[in-house]
Scaffold this motif. Structure first.
Motif, mmCIF file in Angstrom:
data_model
loop_
_atom_site.group_PDB
_atom_site.id
_atom_site.type_symbol
_atom_site.label_atom_id
_atom_site.label_comp_id
_atom_site.label_asym_id
_atom_site.label_seq_id
_atom_site.Cartn_x
_atom_site.Cartn_y
_atom_site.Cartn_z
ATOM 1 N N ASP B 89 5.832 33.141 31.884
ATOM 2 C CA ASP B 89 5.294 32.892 33.221
ATOM 3 C C ASP B 89 4.821 31.441 33.373
ATOM 4 O O ASP B 89 4.307 31.070 34.424
ATOM 5 C CB ASP B 89 4.159 33.872 33.563
ATOM 6 C CG ASP B 89 2.948 33.706 32.652
ATOM 7 O OD1 ASP B 89 2.917 32.746 31.849
ATOM 8 O OD2 ASP B 89 2.034 34.535 32.742
ATOM 9 N N ASN B 91 2.378 29.954 32.403
ATOM 10 C CA ASN B 91 0.947 29.739 32.565
ATOM 11 C C ASN B 91 0.229 29.388 31.268
ATOM 12 O O ASN B 91 -0.891 28.900 31.295
ATOM 13 C CB ASN B 91 0.284 30.945 33.223
ATOM 14 C CG ASN B 91 0.474 30.931 34.728
ATOM 15 O OD1 ASN B 91 0.580 29.856 35.318
ATOM 16 N ND2 ASN B 91 0.540 32.091 35.332
ATOM 17 N N LYS B 205 -5.892 23.151 39.329
ATOM 18 C CA LYS B 205 -5.655 24.565 39.066
ATOM 19 C C LYS B 205 -4.160 24.878 38.933
ATOM 20 O O LYS B 205 -3.734 25.993 39.221
ATOM 21 C CB LYS B 205 -6.272 25.408 40.187
ATOM 22 C CG LYS B 205 -7.760 25.092 40.422
ATOM 23 C CD LYS B 205 -8.489 26.222 41.144
ATOM 24 C CE LYS B 205 -7.931 26.518 42.510
ATOM 25 N NZ LYS B 205 -8.467 27.771 43.076
ATOM 26 N N GLU B 207 -0.536 25.681 39.475
ATOM 27 C CA GLU B 207 0.199 26.189 40.641
ATOM 28 C C GLU B 207 -0.733 26.601 41.792
ATOM 29 O O GLU B 207 -0.273 26.874 42.899
ATOM 30 C CB GLU B 207 1.057 27.386 40.247
ATOM 31 C CG GLU B 207 0.214 28.527 39.722
ATOM 32 C CD GLU B 207 0.989 29.846 39.556
ATOM 33 O OE1 GLU B 207 1.811 30.185 40.398
ATOM 34 O OE2 GLU B 207 0.723 30.538 38.540
ATOM 35 N N HIS B 208 -2.053 26.655 41.508
ATOM 36 C CA HIS B 208 -3.000 27.046 42.552
ATOM 37 C C HIS B 208 -3.681 25.855 43.220
ATOM 38 O O HIS B 208 -4.646 26.029 43.950
ATOM 39 C CB HIS B 208 -4.055 28.002 41.987
ATOM 40 C CG HIS B 208 -3.468 29.254 41.424
ATOM 41 N ND1 HIS B 208 -2.688 30.099 42.178
ATOM 42 C CD2 HIS B 208 -3.520 29.793 40.184
ATOM 43 C CE1 HIS B 208 -2.292 31.119 41.424
ATOM 44 N NE2 HIS B 208 -2.776 30.949 40.214
ATOM 45 N N PRO B 222 -3.437 22.479 48.082
ATOM 46 C CA PRO B 222 -2.609 23.451 47.361
ATOM 47 C C PRO B 222 -1.549 22.744 46.533
ATOM 48 O O PRO B 222 -1.283 21.556 46.745
ATOM 49 C CB PRO B 222 -1.936 24.239 48.484
ATOM 50 C CG PRO B 222 -1.827 23.270 49.613
ATOM 51 C CD PRO B 222 -3.037 22.365 49.500
ATOM 52 N N PRO B 225 4.430 25.458 47.025
ATOM 53 C CA PRO B 225 5.118 26.642 46.481
ATOM 54 C C PRO B 225 6.583 26.286 46.196
ATOM 55 O O PRO B 225 7.283 25.811 47.087
ATOM 56 C CB PRO B 225 5.013 27.671 47.615
ATOM 57 C CG PRO B 225 3.945 27.165 48.529
ATOM 58 C CD PRO B 225 3.990 25.669 48.415
ATOM 59 N N LEU B 226 6.996 26.466 44.948
ATOM 60 C CA LEU B 226 8.350 26.071 44.538
ATOM 61 C C LEU B 226 9.149 27.284 44.091
ATOM 62 O O LEU B 226 8.585 28.250 43.580
ATOM 63 C CB LEU B 226 8.272 25.079 43.374
ATOM 64 C CG LEU B 226 7.619 23.725 43.661
ATOM 65 C CD1 LEU B 226 7.406 22.960 42.356
ATOM 66 C CD2 LEU B 226 8.470 22.904 44.624
ATOM 67 N N GLU B 227 10.465 27.224 44.294
ATOM 68 C CA GLU B 227 11.331 28.320 43.820
ATOM 69 C C GLU B 227 11.207 28.456 42.311
ATOM 70 O O GLU B 227 11.060 29.548 41.786
ATOM 71 C CB GLU B 227 12.797 28.030 44.178
ATOM 72 C CG GLU B 227 13.075 28.133 45.649
ATOM 73 C CD GLU B 227 14.219 29.089 45.956
ATOM 74 O OE1 GLU B 227 14.955 29.472 45.029
ATOM 75 O OE2 GLU B 227 14.379 29.450 47.132
ATOM 76 N N ASP B 228 11.315 27.347 41.614
ATOM 77 C CA ASP B 228 11.214 27.366 40.159
ATOM 78 C C ASP B 228 10.352 26.221 39.674
ATOM 79 O O ASP B 228 10.474 25.101 40.178
ATOM 80 C CB ASP B 228 12.604 27.204 39.516
ATOM 81 C CG ASP B 228 13.434 28.449 39.675
ATOM 82 O OD1 ASP B 228 12.937 29.529 39.306
ATOM 83 O OD2 ASP B 228 14.570 28.344 40.166
ATOM 84 N N ILE B 289 9.413 10.735 48.641
ATOM 85 C CA ILE B 289 7.973 10.955 48.462
ATOM 86 C C ILE B 289 7.297 11.189 49.814
ATOM 87 O O ILE B 289 6.484 12.102 49.955
ATOM 88 C CB ILE B 289 7.333 9.758 47.717
ATOM 89 C CG1 ILE B 289 7.923 9.666 46.300
ATOM 90 C CG2 ILE B 289 5.813 9.913 47.652
ATOM 91 C CD1 ILE B 289 7.559 8.401 45.548
ATOM 92 N N ILE B 293 5.272 14.522 50.949
ATOM 93 C CA ILE B 293 3.897 14.499 51.475
ATOM 94 C C ILE B 293 3.845 15.228 52.816
ATOM 95 O O ILE B 293 2.910 15.986 53.096
ATOM 96 C CB ILE B 293 3.396 13.033 51.578
ATOM 97 C CG1 ILE B 293 3.087 12.496 50.175
ATOM 98 C CG2 ILE B 293 2.152 12.940 52.477
ATOM 99 C CD1 ILE B 293 2.737 11.009 50.104
ATOM 100 N N PHE B 296 3.356 18.874 52.513
ATOM 101 C CA PHE B 296 1.957 19.278 52.317
ATOM 102 C C PHE B 296 1.215 19.331 53.652
ATOM 103 O O PHE B 296 0.365 20.194 53.855
ATOM 104 C CB PHE B 296 1.247 18.315 51.353
ATOM 105 C CG PHE B 296 1.555 18.607 49.912
ATOM 106 C CD1 PHE B 296 2.696 18.119 49.314
ATOM 107 C CD2 PHE B 296 0.715 19.414 49.158
ATOM 108 C CE1 PHE B 296 2.995 18.412 47.998
ATOM 109 C CE2 PHE B 296 0.996 19.713 47.837
ATOM 110 C CZ PHE B 296 2.136 19.196 47.254
ATOM 111 N N LEU B 299 2.350 22.504 55.290
ATOM 112 C CA LEU B 299 1.871 23.685 54.562
ATOM 113 C C LEU B 299 0.425 24.021 54.883
ATOM 114 O O LEU B 299 0.029 25.186 54.859
ATOM 115 C CB LEU B 299 2.016 23.415 53.059
ATOM 116 C CG LEU B 299 1.601 24.521 52.081
ATOM 117 C CD1 LEU B 299 2.515 25.728 52.223
ATOM 118 C CD2 LEU B 299 1.630 24.002 50.637
#
Lengths: 308, 308
Positions: B89, B91, B205, B207-208, B222, B225-228, B289, B293, B296, B299
């Motif tokens: 995972d 992590n 944090k 991925e958080h 944040p 959020p990425l696919e991989d 880049i 940005i 974000f 998002l």
């Protein structure tokens, strides 16, 4: 606009590192109704309790403008009871007792006055009950949102998949999204789950916030960083209640307004965790809620006016 | 304004669920320098390598405007090497090999041309080395930021505490913040850590996302959020590099500008994880880049114009 919520009205007993409770009032329906009540003068609930459920609690819900015509009181039967214990870091919990009682044969009845509702929130219950509510509405609501949990994925996946085809929005947590999609990446999970039916998906990440997906749009709202999370029970339902209450009261399901709904729901959830059970939610003021929403604005606001 | 970065320039060998590498170039100093290079034409690095370190990589850094006058090449010695394997995972990771080599007796030398620098980034190294760099600067920089890790808390807490008193900003991850403060709640951890010295604290944090604390202000950004997530190695350093590069290039350490720096750093980190090692970072364009940005902004942006 009118909101109908289907969900458990129940007893909980909770143990956290900060203390434990006797039997207190809980249930997804209760949390959703209390939370949404701050955004709407009137709303409707569909639920079932036994004759052991305290009248005073029903009065509290009535005082908040919750129409209880669709709440069945089963004489001689007992209310749903759940008891759970949280780990020290509050990130996991064990169910100690689950007594379905009246929920075992719950057959939702929809009062005539609920027909024509524009917003429907299907709290976490068996997908069969959730499907029955949808079927028994004469007209399809403008927005149907649904919660579910791992348990139903384990034992009622076929019904759950049927329900997913009937709804507009699924509101689940990250663990549930991963189990439902069999994908670890939440971006991939979101894609797969939306292929199962719901156009909108909210993935709740607890203390790490929430994601809203629709088409190619993604919105992220953090959870408010708190000194202490006292009791996370119901926070997800309170989030959903604040979200749906906000949408129904503004009657606007544009993505821009859904973002505001996510913030409203996140603000309500941040109150919920500050005390055991529904205590904090029973007596909030509008200005407390507005202040809390402003904290989310301050927490996330930036102005990227400089270029690289 | 001028930026000096102290940090390892090293070899890594990485294994993730997506594949594994031979010895590739890594090190906090390398990642920070590549990342900040997109915000500044010129910057300075203090580091040490062995004579086994490839000249081409030094040329790549020079091409990005990195002044290597402060990079010592130790004849007859070997470059720092780390090898690690990530869990499925992503992590957690296990260190498989850690060969300190030239880092064991690293005595940082500060070239005369680096004196008077306004921004200093102390990458993760022993607190003793970090303190030596601060001491050897004739003038105190406008902003001193520092990274550290659990390892130094275990074996060099006294030196680490001394270093904390000398810096303006600490940039660490959530696990490190919890260990350093002995508090689980990040809000409480942030309070305790700032009492140890740094006025500013960034808690990453992964991925958080990331939190920035200063006085009573808190800002949250944040992660995208990425696919991989292909390889998380270096993402924290790339974040710090983007952040410090942004601050130094705009020469503005107001809280409002630090927020923008956090977003710039988060955008850079989102690139880093898309490929193994520094590959993705070596050849980004300014428009890539800027687009990132903007993601974000999309998002996180909401406009809370409706009241409750």
């Amino acid at each position: 606009m009118s909101l109908v919520t289907v969900g458990s009205v129940a007893f909980d007993a909770i143990e956290t590192p900060f203390g434990k409770t006797d039997k207190i009032i809980g249930g997804a329906g209760t949390y959703i109704a209390f939370s949404s009540s701050y955004f709407m003068d009137k709303q409707n609930i569909i639920a079932v309790v036994g004759d052991d459920f305290p009248k005073e609690m029903l009065d509290k819900l009535r005082d908040k403008g919750v129409n209880l015509e669709g709440l069945q009181v089963k004489e001689g039967e007992k209310t749903f009871f759940w008891s759970g214990k949280y780990s020290n870091d509050m990130n996991t919990r064990d169910s100690l007792v689950t007594e379905l009682n009246v929920l075992e044969h719950f057959d939702p009845v929809i009062p005539a006055s609920y027909q024509g509702c524009e917003y429907l929130m299907l709290g976490n219950l068996s997908p069969e009950v959730q499907l029955n509510v949808i079927k028994r509405l004469d007209e399809r609501p403008k927005l149907i949102a649904m919660d579910t949990m791992n348990f139903w994925m384990d034992i009622a996946m076929d019904d759950l998949k049927k329900a997913l085809k009937e709804i507009d929005m699924l509101i689940i947590n990250d663990e549930e999204a991963r189990q439902l999609s069999d994908e670890y990446s939440l971006v991939k999970a979101a894609k797969k789950i939306r292929e199962m039916g719901p156009k909108y998906l909210v993935i709740k990440k607890g203390e790490h916030g929430a994601l809203l997906f629709h088409g190619d749009d993604v919105f992220f709202a953090p959870a408010l960083p708190l000194e202490d999370v006292f009791d996370p029970t119901g926070a997800g339902d309170v989030f959903a209640g604040g979200f749906m209450g906000y949408l129904a009261s503004t009657d606007d399901i544009s993505f821009e307004n859904m973002k505001r709904g996510i913030i409203a729901g996140s603000a309500m959830a941040s109150f919920c965790v500050e005390k055991f059970g529904t205590e904090k939610l029973e007596a909030l003021t509008k200005s407390e809620i507005e202040d809390r929403i402003q904290k989310f604005v301050q927490l996330t606001d930036f102005d990227m006016n400089h270029s690289v």
